[in-house]
Structure formats: structure tokens, C-alpha cells
Scaffold this motif. Structure first.
Motif, PDB file in Angstrom:
ATOM      1  N   ASP A  73      27.306 -13.836 -58.890  1.00  0.00           N
ATOM      2  CA  ASP A  73      26.226 -14.613 -58.291  1.00  0.00           C
ATOM      3  C   ASP A  73      26.493 -14.674 -56.793  1.00  0.00           C
ATOM      4  N   SER A  74      25.439 -14.507 -56.012  1.00  0.00           N
ATOM      5  CA  SER A  74      25.649 -14.387 -54.568  1.00  0.00           C
ATOM      6  C   SER A  74      26.153 -15.675 -53.917  1.00  0.00           C
ATOM      7  N   HIS A  75      26.002 -16.817 -54.602  1.00  0.00           N
ATOM      8  CA  HIS A  75      26.493 -18.066 -54.007  1.00  0.00           C
ATOM      9  C   HIS A  75      27.902 -18.438 -54.435  1.00  0.00           C
ATOM     10  N   SER A 102      22.131 -15.465 -66.154  1.00  0.00           N
ATOM     11  CA  SER A 102      21.072 -14.501 -65.834  1.00  0.00           C
ATOM     12  C   SER A 102      21.645 -13.171 -65.347  1.00  0.00           C
ATOM     13  N   THR A 103      22.875 -13.174 -64.872  1.00  0.00           N
ATOM     14  CA  THR A 103      23.546 -11.896 -64.602  1.00  0.00           C
ATOM     15  C   THR A 103      24.566 -11.612 -65.708  1.00  0.00           C
ATOM     16  N   GLY A 104      24.948 -12.658 -66.433  1.00  0.00           N
ATOM     17  CA  GLY A 104      26.069 -12.560 -67.380  1.00  0.00           C
ATOM     18  C   GLY A 104      25.823 -11.661 -68.571  1.00  0.00           C
ATOM     19  N   GLY A 156      19.956 -11.148 -50.441  1.00  0.00           N
ATOM     20  CA  GLY A 156      19.700 -12.216 -51.415  1.00  0.00           C
ATOM     21  C   GLY A 156      20.621 -12.134 -52.599  1.00  0.00           C
ATOM     22  N   SER A 157      20.016 -12.180 -53.764  1.00  0.00           N
ATOM     23  CA  SER A 157      20.763 -12.336 -55.010  1.00  0.00           C
ATOM     24  C   SER A 157      21.679 -11.151 -55.315  1.00  0.00           C
ATOM     25  N   SER A 158      22.608 -11.413 -56.236  1.00  0.00           N
ATOM     26  CA  SER A 158      23.533 -10.356 -56.664  1.00  0.00           C
ATOM     27  C   SER A 158      22.984  -9.588 -57.860  1.00  0.00           C
TER      28      SER A 158
END
Ligand code: MIC
Ligand code: SF4
Length: 647
Positions: A119-121, A37-39, A531-533
Motif C-alpha cells: 500500500d502506498s501509504h 484490496s492489494t492482498g 498514487g496507489s500501489s
């Protein structure tokens, strides 16, 4: 001089700058990870950078977020990423293989290495002693292209764990306890380094649960030492050669120190709608539950799911509860299948999903209207589950399983003996879902019709003018700025389509206001962009003409994403000035370029109110250069044209 763990890894990987807190440095990145999804953005950006092969030791492209293929869009994205991975020498992990962080921990993590992930995690791999940092896609693309990452030397907070966790208390309760102590802003500017006797009582996957949710504290990352338990984990994964012991020197110094006694921790729950809204289960137990979801990169390990299976064995899920389980990796599913635990889960009435993020990112399993959903995940922001009227509570797998039987939020201690799980001597290892790059790749990248070009910023003008399009409050998340759910995730590579939903949880039709006023500025409170990246929370506002965001403070990854996109993140010199603004005020900043170059205060004139207030830009000289030319891609093109490859 005695060094802490973070200092040791930074020193080993330092490429430029001085290791002094707050200084700008660049470090060598050993590994990268992306997810789908970020890729798509990352690989579009990599394409724009014109490189041959990645410069890291290892880069992996996981497909784990957008695995519901309700139309051609997600499948198009997967194919694009697969072909880009083959072209640039990146390992591709097929959909169904599992969640990026769980898989990376199992298959590739290496103590002492630096991992950068879109990804933030990504800090999950801090559980094995990696310095694992989440970043925006562009920063990860740059790390793949050039092998480096720019950051400010973070402060280091030491959390010393003493004692041992009680039966029925898990690593999830430990991190929820820390979130209660520190809040979602408590880790901002810090790397959290764990130490102490208590560490010996936490397995690598327990440690990974804790470092995973360090993202919710706003920390740059979190890290555990690498010790005998780390070695045991790697032996079971067939990777003993990747082991190296790692710990801080005796008397290492830290910027902040906390001691947490694990004996004092009881089962906890994060109440809606923030992971730091934490209470003791005993204080809120008995709430009737409609849905329970077990899984996510926080709690989907073999041990977590075995505990759940043992609790549910020969029992029946409460008739009013929909229990859904998404395992962390295909290997875990295989092991649960072979030892019969999967059968026990199914027999009890659980719904089994493929190994992916699934409900955690709203990819299916949206609960019914006004539902109470208990989840073992890490975020419970409003609307993230796909149902705006639902309330999400975050708990441990043990609490989730026992509550699934009772139909109400239950302290697992009421259940009896707590389950003890032994991880088998050999973890199941299979390469059948991985595609490894080969030398004979022709370099063809397939882009289906869903993949649209992304917006590129314009060089900054001397004066910045615009209307205040939106005034938001504290702790605005990237889920607020750019919501994500099963309906929107298919458009992660289609910014024009996504833009219609910008700030969807805060206001209706922000994009219409933005169009009407031809772009403008946005105002935020504390911790804006937590939150998210996802870079989409910067790229979409850029597409809608947002030129600057003014806030009391920013979350780290989002601020970097704004700069990389060419949107100016500014903070108030006096936080009380926030109150002097209303939506649609006309704002002007004169001589902006000069102020940025000279590092002077920036004067913002509110012509509607006829007041001038001071603002600040805090960033490196490199950040100023990036903003001046309208974002990182313009910056890298200019620099490469000038012969500087090291951008
Ligand atoms: C999340 O947990 O919010 C996500 C979805 O994994 C994001 C990435 C994204 O938005 O694609 C994250 O944590 O960075
Ligand atoms: Fe996936 Fe959820 Fe983890 Fe994000 S937090 S990577 S959506 S499992």
C-alpha cells in the motif's frame, strides 16, 4: 563518516550491492503488511511461489479496504486471505479492527526496522522511525518469501523543521504546506528525512500524518528520528521494549536540504483534484460544503478524533452537512466510547462508521452530484470519492470539524481556544480482532468463486509492434488507470471483470479499443502512475495486451509494477517527442532484446508518421531479465529452476 538516518538503516539491513546513490541493492525486510484490496493478489502470488512459511520477523494481513459486503465477493476475498495468512504464518487482522497503517503504528511498528507494505501509504510508520516503503504486491510477496527487497539507493532530502506550530495549525497543514512547496513530483527519487528542533513539537501520530502524505510527494518514503516522544508513544502502547533511539549523526550529508519554519504555517486546504493544489484557507474560505468526512490513515488517530469531539461537544452539525467519521482503529473507538467522546460526536449529529478506509477509497459515502466534500484524507483525485461530478477538498481534522458546524469552509482559528488533548497513560490494547498463526495449521486455502487466476506475461519478442491505444497527459494516477470504488473493489481478485473499466476516468471503453487492435502501447506524460500501489494498474493493461508504456517519467511503485508484470516502461530521450504522437499511430521497435541487453538507446519507429525517435529503459540488470522473460513470476520460476533461491 557522519551518516544520515536512512543510510544507517540501509547499512544495517544491506544484503547486496553498494550504498552509493543510484546503485542497485537488496535489503533485508523485517516486517511486511498487506491490506485486502492489494492482498488477494499478493497471496495468489505467494501461492504461486511455493513456500512454507514467511521469512520476515513479522507479517500482517489487514482487512480494511473492502469492508462493505454488498455481495459475496469481498467476504470471499477476506476468507482467502485469512486462510492464506494461517498457512504462511502471518498475523491476520479482522475487518473492523482498523486501518492497516494506523494499526501497524499502534501495535507493531519498531524504530530502525524495515517495513514493506502493499500500500502506498506504508510510509506512515516512518513517523516512528521505521524505513517503511510502499511497494507492489509482488515485491511484498517476494519479501515474505525470501525476506528481501530490491531497490536503487535513493537520494535523501533533509527537511529541517524549526519553530513550533501555532494553535489550530496541525501536522496536516504542515504536509499540505510542503506539498505546495514541492508538488506531487517533488519527492520522486528521494527519501525525506525530517530533523530539527521543530520535530520535538510533533507527536508520533503528527509525524505519521506527515510521513503518510510523503506518498503524495512521490517520495520513496519519509522518516522521523526516534526520540523521547517515540518512547512515550511506545510505553503507552505497552511496547517499551520496541524502543530504540535513532537519529542522524551531526553534520550528516544530504542530497538536498530544506528548512521549514513551522511558525509560518497557517491552516491550508488542497483544492480539487490534486493534493498539491494547495491554498491558504483564508484565500478560499466561505465555500458551501455538502459533505465532511473525517478519518483515513492520515487523520484518524485518537488525538485527531478527540480534537473533533471537543469541537463538536454540545454543538450541532450544520443541517446541510453530512458529517461522517471513520476511526483509525477499534482501540480508538473503544477509548472514545469509554471517555464519552463518541457520545459527543453522535449527539452533534455525526454518522459513525466502522474502523476502516471507508469513504477514502470510495467504499460507501459517495457524495451527491456536484457536491463539495471536505475530507481529512490524503488524495482528492477526480472520481475517487465515487461521484465524478463532486469536488473534494483536503483539510485537517480541526478545519473539518469547525466547517461541519458552520456549513462552509472555515479557518478553525475563528472558533476560539484550540483543543488540547492528552493521550491517556495506557492506550487501550486488545487482541480480539487479531488471529495469530499457530503451528497446527493444515495449510488449506479457501478460494471462493470470485477469485480468478491473474494474467502472466509472455517472454519479450525481438520486435515489439502495436497501435498507440491511448495518449494521456501528466500526473496520470493509478486511480485513472484502474479506478476503484465500491462497485469495482469487489473485483480486485477478478482481473477480467476489472478490465472493462481500465482508464475509466480518461476514456470510455478502452478495453474495446485494446481488444480491437489486439493490444498495443500507451503514452503518458510526467509522473505516469502516481498514487496507489495497486498492481491492478499493471495487471489489467497486461490482460488487455498492453506491451509497453512510453512516458516522460514514471512514479516509482507503478514502474516497478509494470516491470514485475512484464510490461516495458520506456521514457523519451527528448521529452518534446511526446508531441509527435497521436492515438492509433502504428509503432514498431526493432531489435528490442538486443538494445535492452546492451543498454543501448531503443529506436521507436512510428510508421504512420514515418519518424524514428529514441527511447530509454532505465532499470537494473535484474529488471531487464524480468522484462525479457515476461515478468517476475516467470523470472523467479526460471531462477529457481536454475538453482538460484535468492531471487
Ligand atoms: C489508496 O489509497 O489509493 C489505496 C487504495 O490504499 C491504494 C491501494 C489499493 O489500490 O488497493 C494505495 O494507496 O496503494
Ligand atoms: Fe485506506 Fe485511504 Fe489510507 Fe489508502 S489512503 S490506505 S484507502 S485510508
Amino acid at each position: 563518516m557522519s551518516k544520515n538516518l536512512v543510510g544507517k538503516i540501509l547499512e544495517k539491513n544491506l544484503l547486496s550491492g553498494d550504498l552509493v546513490e543510484g546503485s542497485d541493492i537488496s535489503i533485508k525486510v523485517n516486517q511486511t503488511l498487506t491490506q485486502d484490496s492489494t492482498g488477494t493478489m499478493v497471496y495468489l502470488q505467494l501461492e504461486a511461489m511455493d513456500i512454507n512459511k514467511v521469512k520476515t520477523d513479522l507479517s500482517v494481513a489487514y482487512i480494511d479496504h473492502n469492508t462493505l459486503q454488498a455481495g459475496f465477493e469481498n467476504a470471499d476475498d477476506h476468507e482467502f486471505i485469512k486462510t492464506a495468512a494461517a498457512k504462511y504464518g502471518i498475523v491476520y487482522s479482522k475487518p473492523g479492527n482498523g486501518i492497516c497503517h494506523q494499526l501497524h503504528l499502534e501495535r507493531f511498528s519498531k524504530p530502525g526496522n524495515v517495513l514493506l507494505g502493499s500500500d502506498s501509504h506504508t510510509p506512515t510508520c516512518g513517523g516512528i522511525g521505521m524505513l517503511a516503503i510502499g511497494a507492489g504486491g509482488l515485491d511484498v510477496a517476494v519479501a515474505m518469501a525470501n525476506g528481501h527487497y530490491f531497490l536503487k539507493v535513493p537520494k535523501v532530502m533533509n527537511i529541517e523543521l524549526v519553530g513550533n506550530i501555532n494553535p489550530w495549525v496541525s501536522a496536516k497543514d504542515v504536509i499540505l504546506y510542503i506539498l505546495k512547496e514541492l508538488s506531487v513530483k517533488g519527492g520522486v527519487g528521494y527519501v525525506i528525512e525530517y530533523s530539527g528542533e521543530g520535530v520535538k513539537n510533533l507527536s508520533v501520530t503528527d509525524r505519521a500524518t506527515i510521513t503518510n502524505m510523503g506518498a503524495e510527494l512521490g517520495a520513496t518514503t519519509s522518516i522521523f528520528p526516534s526520540d523521547e516522544l517515540t518512547k512515550e508513544f511506545l510505553i503507552k502502547q505497552g511496547r517499551e521494549k520496541d524502543y530504540s533511539p535513532l537519529k542522524a549523526d551531526e553534520n550528516a550529508s544530504y542530497d538536498k536540504k530544506l528548512v521549514i519554519n513551522l511558525d509560518n504555517i497557517e491552516p491550508m486546504v488542497a483544492l480539487p483534484h490534486s493534493p498539491d493544489n494547495v491554498a491558504l484557507i483564508d484565500d478560499v474560505s466561505g465555500i458551501k460544503v455538502d459533505q465532511i468526512a473525517i478519518g483515513s490513515c492520515t487523520n484518524s488517530s485518537y488525538t485527531d478524533l478527540m480534537k473533533v469531539a471537543k469541537i463538536l461537544k454540545n454543538k450541532k452539525v450544520h443541517p446541510d452537512v453530512s458529517l461522517v467519521i471513520s476511526p483509525g482503529s477499534s482501540s480508538i473507538i473503544k477509548m472514545l466510547t469509554d471517555n464519552g467522546a463518541l457520545g459527543d460526536l453522535i449527539d452533534a449529529g455525526a454518522r459513525i462508521l466502522e474502523a476502516s478506509c471507508g469513504p477514502c477509497i470510495g467504499m460507501g459515502q459517495a457524495p451527491k452530484s456536484n457536491a463539495i466534500s471536505l475530507r481529512t484524507f490524503n488524495r482528492n483525485f477526480l472520481g475517487r470519492c465515487g461521484t465524478k461530478s463532486a469536488s473534494v477538498y483536503i483539510v485537517s481534522p480541526e478545519t473539518a470539524a469547525v466547517s461541519a458546524l458552520n456549513g462552509v469552509l472555515t479557518n478553525p482559528k475563528e472558533f476560539g481556544e484550540s483543543p488540547i488533548i492528552d493521550v491517556p497513560e495506557k492506550f487501550h490494547i486488545s487482541n480480539n480482532y487479531f488471529i495469530y498463526p499457530t503451528e497446527d495449521n493444515k495449510g488449506e486455502v479457501v478460494m471462493g468463486p470470485n477469485i480468478k487466476p491473474f494474467p502472466i506475461g509472455k517472454p519479450l519478442k525481438a520486435d515489439l509492434k502495436g497501435a498507440l491505444l491511448l495518449k494521456t497527459g501528466d500526473n496520470i494516477t493509478t486511480d485513472d488507470i484502474m479506478p476503484s470504488n465500491a462497485a469495482l473493489l469487489p473485483y480486485r481478485s477478478n482481473i477480467p471483470e476489472l478490465s472493462k473499466h481500465c482508464f475509466g476516468t480518461v476514456v470510455k471503453d478502452f478495453y474495446i479499443t485494446a481488444e480491437k487492435y489486439d493490444g498495443g502501447l500507451v503514452l503518458g506524460g510526467e509522473n505516469y502512475g502516481q498514487g496507489s500501489s495497486r498492481e491492478h494498474a499493471a495487471l489489467v493493461p497486461l490482460y488487455l495486451g498492453v506491451k509497453a508504456v512510453i512516458a516522460k517519467s514514471f512514479a516509482r511503485i507503478h514502474k516497478a509494477n509494470l516491470i514485475n508484470s512484464g510490461i516495458l516502461p520506456l521514457t523519451f530521450t527528448n521529452k518534446d517527442d511526446y508531441d509527435k504522437f497521436d492515438e492509433l499511430d502504428n509503432l514498431v521497435i526493432q531489435d528490442l532484446i538486443q538494445s535492452l541487453k546492451k543498454g543501448k538507446d531503443i529506436q521507436l519507429y512510428n510508421s504512420t508518421k514515418d519518424i524514428t525517435i529514441p527511447l530509454e529503459f532505465s532499470g537494473s540488470d535484474r529488471d531487464v531479465e524480468i522484462i525479457l522473460v515476461g515478468g517476475y513470476l516467470n523470472y523467479s520460476k526460471n531462477s529457481i529452476a536454475k538453482g538460484d533461491k535468492n531471487v
